[in-house]
Design a protein around this motif. Structure first.
Motif, short mmCIF file in Angstrom:
data_model
loop_
_atom_site.label_atom_id
_atom_site.label_comp_id
_atom_site.label_asym_id
_atom_site.label_seq_id
_atom_site.Cartn_x
_atom_site.Cartn_y
_atom_site.Cartn_z
N SER A 748 -2.08 -9.33 -5.19
CA SER A 748 -3.09 -9.08 -4.17
C SER A 748 -4.50 -9.23 -4.72
O SER A 748 -5.41 -9.71 -4.02
CB SER A 748 -2.92 -7.68 -3.57
OG SER A 748 -1.80 -7.63 -2.74
N VAL A 749 -4.70 -8.83 -5.97
CA VAL A 749 -6.04 -8.92 -6.55
C VAL A 749 -6.49 -10.37 -6.60
O VAL A 749 -7.60 -10.72 -6.19
CB VAL A 749 -6.06 -8.29 -7.97
CG1 VAL A 749 -7.42 -8.52 -8.62
CG2 VAL A 749 -5.75 -6.81 -7.89
N ALA A 750 -5.60 -11.24 -7.12
CA ALA A 750 -5.94 -12.67 -7.18
C ALA A 750 -6.11 -13.25 -5.79
O ALA A 750 -7.00 -14.08 -5.55
CB ALA A 750 -4.86 -13.42 -7.96
N ALA A 751 -5.25 -12.83 -4.85
CA ALA A 751 -5.31 -13.35 -3.49
C ALA A 751 -6.63 -12.98 -2.83
O ALA A 751 -7.25 -13.80 -2.14
CB ALA A 751 -4.14 -12.84 -2.68
N VAL A 752 -7.06 -11.76 -3.00
CA VAL A 752 -8.32 -11.31 -2.41
C VAL A 752 -9.49 -12.07 -3.03
O VAL A 752 -10.42 -12.49 -2.33
CB VAL A 752 -8.49 -9.79 -2.59
CG1 VAL A 752 -9.91 -9.37 -2.21
CG2 VAL A 752 -7.48 -9.04 -1.75
N ALA A 753 -9.43 -12.27 -4.35
CA ALA A 753 -10.49 -13.01 -5.02
C ALA A 753 -10.58 -14.44 -4.50
O ALA A 753 -11.67 -14.96 -4.23
CB ALA A 753 -10.26 -13.02 -6.53
N ASN A 754 -9.42 -15.09 -4.33
CA ASN A 754 -9.41 -16.46 -3.80
C ASN A 754 -9.89 -16.50 -2.36
O ASN A 754 -10.60 -17.43 -1.95
CB ASN A 754 -8.01 -17.06 -3.91
CG ASN A 754 -7.69 -17.53 -5.31
OD1 ASN A 754 -8.58 -17.78 -6.11
ND2 ASN A 754 -6.41 -17.63 -5.63
N ALA A 755 -9.50 -15.50 -1.57
CA ALA A 755 -9.94 -15.45 -0.18
C ALA A 755 -11.46 -15.29 -0.09
O ALA A 755 -12.11 -15.91 0.76
CB ALA A 755 -9.24 -14.31 0.56
N THR A 756 -12.01 -14.49 -0.98
CA THR A 756 -13.45 -14.30 -1.02
C THR A 756 -14.15 -15.60 -1.38
O THR A 756 -15.15 -15.98 -0.76
CB THR A 756 -13.82 -13.20 -2.02
OG1 THR A 756 -13.17 -11.97 -1.64
CG2 THR A 756 -15.32 -12.98 -2.05
N LYS A 757 -13.61 -16.28 -2.40
CA LYS A 757 -14.19 -17.57 -2.80
C LYS A 757 -14.13 -18.57 -1.64
O LYS A 757 -15.09 -19.30 -1.40
CB LYS A 757 -13.43 -18.13 -4.01
CG LYS A 757 -13.76 -17.48 -5.33
CD LYS A 757 -12.92 -18.07 -6.46
CE LYS A 757 -13.15 -19.56 -6.60
NZ LYS A 757 -12.35 -20.13 -7.71
N ARG A 758 -12.99 -18.59 -0.95
CA ARG A 758 -12.84 -19.51 0.18
C ARG A 758 -13.88 -19.23 1.24
O ARG A 758 -14.54 -20.15 1.76
CB ARG A 758 -11.43 -19.40 0.77
CG ARG A 758 -11.21 -20.16 2.06
CD ARG A 758 -9.79 -20.00 2.56
NE ARG A 758 -9.57 -20.71 3.82
CZ ARG A 758 -9.73 -20.19 5.02
NH1 ARG A 758 -10.13 -18.91 5.15
NH2 ARG A 758 -9.51 -20.91 6.11
N SER A 759 -14.04 -17.96 1.60
CA SER A 759 -14.99 -17.58 2.64
C SER A 759 -16.42 -17.93 2.23
O SER A 759 -17.18 -18.51 3.02
CB SER A 759 -14.87 -16.08 2.92
OG SER A 759 -15.81 -15.68 3.89
N GLU A 760 -16.76 -17.61 0.98
CA GLU A 760 -18.11 -17.89 0.50
C GLU A 760 -18.38 -19.39 0.46
O GLU A 760 -19.48 -19.84 0.80
CB GLU A 760 -18.31 -17.27 -0.88
CG GLU A 760 -18.33 -15.75 -0.87
CD GLU A 760 -18.40 -15.17 -2.28
OE1 GLU A 760 -18.18 -15.95 -3.25
OE2 GLU A 760 -18.64 -13.96 -2.42
N ARG A 761 -17.38 -20.13 0.03
CA ARG A 761 -17.53 -21.59 -0.08
C ARG A 761 -17.77 -22.21 1.30
O ARG A 761 -18.67 -23.03 1.47
CB ARG A 761 -16.27 -22.16 -0.72
CG ARG A 761 -16.27 -23.66 -0.90
CD ARG A 761 -15.09 -24.10 -1.78
NE ARG A 761 -13.81 -23.75 -1.20
CZ ARG A 761 -12.91 -22.95 -1.78
NH1 ARG A 761 -13.17 -22.39 -2.95
NH2 ARG A 761 -11.74 -22.71 -1.19
N ARG A 762 -17.00 -21.81 2.26
CA ARG A 762 -17.11 -22.41 3.59
C ARG A 762 -18.36 -21.91 4.32
O ARG A 762 -18.94 -22.65 5.12
CB ARG A 762 -15.83 -22.14 4.39
CG ARG A 762 -14.62 -22.82 3.73
CD ARG A 762 -13.32 -22.49 4.38
NE ARG A 762 -12.97 -23.37 5.49
CZ ARG A 762 -12.53 -24.62 5.34
NH1 ARG A 762 -12.41 -25.16 4.15
NH2 ARG A 762 -12.22 -25.35 6.39
N GLN A 763 -18.77 -20.69 4.04
CA GLN A 763 -20.03 -20.21 4.61
C GLN A 763 -21.23 -20.95 4.02
O GLN A 763 -22.16 -21.32 4.73
CB GLN A 763 -20.19 -18.71 4.37
CG GLN A 763 -19.25 -17.84 5.20
CD GLN A 763 -19.38 -16.37 4.87
OE1 GLN A 763 -20.46 -15.90 4.51
NE2 GLN A 763 -18.29 -15.63 4.99
N ALA A 764 -21.18 -21.17 2.69
CA ALA A 764 -22.29 -21.85 2.02
C ALA A 764 -22.46 -23.28 2.53
O ALA A 764 -23.58 -23.82 2.55
CB ALA A 764 -22.06 -21.87 0.52
#
Length: 796
Positions: A748-764
């Motif tokens: 879950s820790v890695a999954a949350v980190a990847n989800a955060t990266k995905r969200s930030e990347r697509r928002q940016a």
């Protein structure tokens, strides 16, 4: 399109007045039958004479040529062939085509010597349209002549050249994939967690990863599932059933032949089992933080990676699962010639890893026509089998996918680069409509030729869709080792490589690899130059002694693939080899010639239309021959150029302004739509791309599975090891013995980190909308400039 019947001139031109596969008799035949170079003739003099005297038409070729023109060629190509043959059937048309006075008879009324001279004129004409016409007909006629089979599975020419298919091995029956095919016999609607379009290196591994996590997966394949027991190891039937456009696909200028899989298992079903990991200099280019792509996941040790990356772990898992290894590889005579020649010259050469269980098997040379024995660890034997064993996967073959369906992205929340959300697939099977609703995701894995076409048909507008197509252009050198019975089509076909010229002329990593191909009669006959009816038949009689090497170029230049307006489900490939790549390929040809000479070849020939044949071991003569080849260069339709690798047409990158998908394989402009195949490669891979494609797809699929599992956790669903109707996967082969192949313990820790990266990347990237198609943008610009000009003139 409805088949277009060939013109009445076609039987006359080929049947009544054969030229390409002509009758050779008299003094010409006697000179060949004397076997002046001491070749390993496989049959008696009488049988050789029969071969020389037999024409293609008398052997039954005409109906095959007519069928190919009517059913394989596109409408545009058929029209061009009809016009060409129709013109050659008249005096005035022949004079226009052959650039001669209309006082000469029509082509069909010329003598055999005159017809041959006319074709040789076309083959080396300074006019590109002449060379294109000649090469198109030569490729079609000569390829069919040596590959077509009768009702008994025999070709009338094979016994004269000593060629035969291998003794039929016992069919692989570890698992019956056909039992997992869905029957579509009416308009149908289905609902699954994930729908995957394509069953090759990308789709197969993605299906296995998602199915192993307990998600229901439906794999759609436009080709046919040819079961192991149905494989007959015959060249022409395999081309028809397993290759894109029956192996007759070319670029729009007709000077580059493109071999691509169009069957269940994709390219992994018909490739040559050569397994080369992604070269470090390529990964460095992809990972460069100041470069075009900026994908740190491809970093290597010493290039910013402090530990193994997701790509490292995926590549290691892939190599283990497909059993790729350099240990115990047995080289056939052609590959041994590469090693021997390089050793004598001090050139680099090495054994390449193979995903064959047994490289010593004679039948290994026929795996490019399907693998009856399951010797090659392709997608059908590995990942698709792993997928169905979970009980979570099923297939549909002969499926024409029309478009990806989607809706508007969810309203509210932070801005994102994606304005759409994928919902499923619309397709057609045997005339019946098939609509699939995907509850969790859609994955398109159709390869670099079909994936962009599906996206274009679906209405996606990113200008990079279909662009940056890399093809690894290839040309070949053919050598004869008189009396050695090389039989280059037997045994594992591509077990060696030389990286002697890999850096390239500019030392930028855009050079070429030197490798050894498999050379079956149809492919080699369509590839070698046609220097006249006697010359080509003399060469074929000595096929047993022939070996070939290829120059595989990492291309600087790129092409564009688009839907074909003449064929709604087809594609057009616009591609031209650049001058830089031609220079590098000529360097590779230079080295191949010298390697083969050092290995003891008695005769060496390039694929130039002009006669370039070397028959002496004198060093000065060899240098002169190489210089002659260099001066000839690589002109359009003047030398055989091919491609068996297609990459990069929907490339991965850090921004929608430079790429189609992000580092997770998700399209910038559409949530839940993933691409997992060779189209995502940022550039040409500089090596046979199967391992790279499998590894990138495994990395994409693993991240996708991790994301879906985390969504399940957040929704209160269990995320443990799935229970499958197929039983515990650990009981099957080496699937779970491979580290990180199918990860069951959810992090879950890695999954949350990847989800955060995905969200930030697509928002940016929300403000960096994917640029629209190039032509409409140019039209808009032109319209604006016209309006400004009109306003200016009105003011005056």
């Amino acid at each position: 399109h409805a088949p277009l019947a060939p013109p009445s001139s076609l039987p006359r031109l080929i049947n009544s007045r054969p030229t390409n596969v002509a009758s050779i008799t008299g003094d010409e035949a006697d000179a060949i039958l004397e076997n002046p170079h001491g070749g390993s003739r496989e049959t008696s003099r009488e049988e050789q004479a029969t071969f020389l005297a037999t024409t293609g038409s008398s052997a039954g070729m005409v109906p095959r040529v007519e069928e190919a023109i009517a059913t394989v060629l596109t409408l545009q190509e058929r029209t061009e062939v009809v016009l060409l043959l129709g013109a050659l059937n008249t005096r005035f048309g022949s004079s226009a085509v052959l650039c001669c006075l209309p006082t000469r008879p029509a082509f069909a009324d010329l003598s055999a010597a005159e017809r041959e001279a006319a074709l040789l004129f076309l083959s080396t004409s300074p006019l590109g349209v002449h060379r294109k016409a000649f090469n198109g007909l030569k490729r079609l006629i000569m390829g069919l002549a040596m590959s077509f089979v009768d009702d008994d599975g025999k070709n009338p020419f094979w016994r004269h050249i000593g060629y035969s298919t291998p003794t039929s091995p016992k069919p692989w029956k570890e698992h019956d994939l056909k039992s997992h095919l869905l029957t579509i016999d009416k308009d149908t609607e289905l609902e699954v967690d994930a729908v995957i379009v394509g069953s090759g290196a990308g789709g197969g591994v993605t299906a296995a990863v998602l199915a192993a996590q307990g998600y229901s997966v439906l794999v759609l394949e436009k080709g046919q599932l040819v079961a192991p027991e149905e494989v007959d190891s015959l060249e022409q039937p395999a081309f028809t059933n397993m290759y894109e456009k029956s192996a007759l696909l070319t670029n729009t200028t007709g000077d580059l032949s493109i071999l691509a899989g169009a069957t269940f298992g994709g390219g992994t079903t018909i490739n040559w089992a050569c397994c080369i990991p992604t070269p470090e200099h390529v990964r460095k280019e992809w990972a460069d933080t100041q470069g075009v792509h900026r994908l740190p996941v491809f970093s290597t040790s010493g290039e910013g990676a402090t530990e193994s990356t997701d790509f490292d772990r995926s590549q290691a898992a892939i190599m283990a699962r497909i059993g790729a290894s350099e240990e115990g590889v047995v080289h056939n005579a052609a590959n041994q010639a590469l090693l021997d020649g390089c050793e004598k010259l001090g050139y680099h050469a090495k054994t390449t890893a193979q995903n064959l269980r047994d490289t010593s098997a004679k039948s290994a040379g026929w795996t490019c026509f399907g693998d009856k024995a399951g010797n090659k660890q392709g997608t059908m034997v590995t990942f698709l089998t792993d997928a169905v064993r979970t009980g979570n996967a099923s297939f549909v073959h002969n499926c024409a996918v029309k478009r990806v369906t989607y809706r508007a992205a969810d309203a509210g929340g932070a801005p994102t680069s994606a304005k759409r959300r994928a919902t499923g697939i619309e397709a057609e099977v045997d005339g019946f409509a098939l609509r699939i609703k995907a509850k969790r995701c859609v994955v398109v894995s159709c390869g670099s030729l079909q994936t962009p076409c599906i996206l274009q048909r679906s209405g996606f507008t990113n200008a990079h869709i279909g662009r940056h197509l890399a093809l690894h252009p290839v040309t070949g050198i053919v050598a004869k080792f008189n009396g050695k019975r090389v039989h280059a089509y037997e045994g594992a076909p591509m077990t060696t490589v030389s990286n002697e010229v890999e850096p390239g002329p500019k030392n930028d990593g855009y050079g070429c690899k030197l490798e050894v191909p498999s050379t079956h009669p149809g492919l080699i006959s369509s590839s070698i130059p046609w220097h006249g009816g006697a010359a080509v038949k003399a060469h074929l009689l000595d096929t047993a002694d022939a070996a070939a090497m290829i120059v595989l170029q990492r291309d600087h230049g790129t092409g564009v693939v688009t839907n074909d307006a003449w064929n709604p489900m087809g594609m057009k490939v616009n591609y031209a080899v650049t001058d830089d790549d031609k220079e590098s390929m000529i360097d590779g040809m230079d080295k191949c010639i010298r390697i083969l000479a050092a290995a003891g070849a008695d005769e060496i020939m390039t694929t130039h239309s002009a006669a370039h044949v070397h028959r002496t071991s004198d060093a000065a003569a060899l240098d002169a021959y190489v210089e002659k080849v260099r001066l000839s260069g690589i002109k359009t339709n003047s030398v055989g150029v091919f491609s068996a690798h297609q990459m990069g047409s929907c490339r991965m990158g850090y921004s929608p302004n430079t790429s189609v998908v992000d580092e997770d394989g998700e399209m910038w402009e559409c949530d839940n739509l993933y691409l997992a195949d060779a189209s995502t490669l940022p550039t040409a891979s500089a090596a046979n791309p199967m391992v790279t494609t499998l590894s990138i797809s495994h990395m994409i699929a693993t991240k996708l599975a991790q994301r879906l599992k985390q969504e399940d956790v957040e929704a209160g669903k269990p995320a443990g090891k799935p229970t499958t109707s197929g039983g515990d996967l650990s009981t099957y082969g080496n699937a779970l013995a491979v580290p990180a192949l199918y990860v069951y313990e959810h992090d879950s820790v890695a999954a949350v980190a990847n989800a955060t990266k995905r969200s930030e990347r697509r928002q940016a990237m929300a403000s960096q909308q994917p640029p629209g198609p190039w032509l409409p943008r140019y039209l808009v610009a032109a319209a604006v400039m016209t309006a400004i000009g009109a306003a200016f003139m009105a003011r005056r």
